[in-house]
Design a protein around this motif. Structure first.
Motif, mmCIF file in Angstrom:
data_model
loop_
_atom_site.group_PDB
_atom_site.id
_atom_site.type_symbol
_atom_site.label_atom_id
_atom_site.label_comp_id
_atom_site.label_asym_id
_atom_site.label_seq_id
_atom_site.Cartn_x
_atom_site.Cartn_y
_atom_site.Cartn_z
ATOM 1 N N ILE A 1 0.754 -3.249 -3.849
ATOM 2 C CA ILE A 1 0.862 -2.748 -2.482
ATOM 3 C C ILE A 1 -0.544 -2.372 -2.006
ATOM 4 C CG2 ILE A 1 3.239 -1.956 -2.687
ATOM 5 C CD1 ILE A 1 2.193 0.857 -3.272
ATOM 6 N N CYS B 1 4.881 -0.069 2.566
ATOM 7 C CA CYS B 1 4.869 0.077 1.109
ATOM 8 C C CYS B 1 5.953 1.041 0.653
ATOM 9 C CB CYS B 1 3.506 0.576 0.634
ATOM 10 S SG CYS B 1 2.110 -0.486 1.065
ATOM 11 N N ARG C 1 -0.447 -8.235 -0.435
ATOM 12 C CA ARG C 1 0.847 -8.044 -1.092
ATOM 13 C C ARG C 1 1.151 -9.272 -1.956
ATOM 14 N NH1 ARG C 1 3.334 -3.600 1.126
ATOM 15 N NH2 ARG C 1 2.625 -3.113 3.230
#
Length: 212
Positions: A93, A101, A178
């Motif tokens: 994250i 997140c 990500r």
């Protein structure tokens, strides 16, 4: 009289572009101000310049460590022995306590999804965040998900070594994009890379479950 009129006409014609230029100069700053948020958002959403890690690669380990917070304070985590001899789902994250997140990406690997991953033979679920170990520890306590191990990559050195960094500019500097991976004995078997800080569920827990 005609000569004077002609001079006046050409003088006004010559001054007109200058007046227009001054007018444009007056309008331009406002236009620039109105586009700043859009440009800033575009910069924040920009993908990393390189994405080097791929399925079949071994996780990079040279010169980089992750961090955790133990009873005696921050402790380094050697990557090679940490991932050796086990099946791991690892995801990243951009940062702890950010809305996507905390509300979407991180929880997608917890609870029932964590149980489903374990049922498929996963030994450990690891989240990597570009934060110091104190922030990571605070986030882990708030999330209350002991099924996920949270490790800090404080200066983004590890994600940079994989080409998975994302420059968020004034929003947060260099962070991780990500992504999620299925790693067997340190070797990447599955890699789901978002290519930036945005979240489209490609790097989420449900997508990982479907592809194991």
């Amino acid at each position: 009289m005609a000569f004077v009129s002609a001079v006046a006409f050409f003088t006004a014609a010559r001054r007109a572009p200058a007046l227009c230029a001054r007018s444009s100069a007056f309008v331009a700053p406002a236009a620039r101000r109105s586009t700043l948020p859009r440009r800033a958002f575009a910069a924040a959403a920009a993908p990393p310049t390189t994405m080097t890690i791929k399925e079949g690669d071994t996780l990079p380990v040279d010169g980089v460590k992750l961090m955790t917070l133990g009873a005696d304070g921050p402790s380094p985590v050697d990557i090679a022995p940490y991932f050796k001899g086990k099946k791991t789902v690892v995801f990243a994250i951009p940062g702890c306590f950010t809305s996507t997140c905390q509300k979407s990406h991180f929880p997608s690997f917890a609870g029932d999804n964590a149980a489903a991953l374990k049922a498929k033979g996963v030994d450990e679920i690891v989240c990597v965040a570009v934060n110091d170990p104190f922030v990571c520890d605070a986030f882990a306590k708030v999330m209350n998900t002991p099924e996920i191990t949270l490790l800090g990559d404080g200066n983004a050195a590890w994600v940079k070594s994989m080409g998975l960094e994302a420059d968020l500019g004034a929003f947060g500097g260099i962070r991780s994009s990500r992504w999620s991976m299925y790693v067997d004995d340190g070797v990447v078997k599955k890699a789901f890379l978002e290519g930036g800080p945005g979240y489209t569920n490609i790097s989420g827990g449900a997508h990982m479950i479907e592809n194991l």
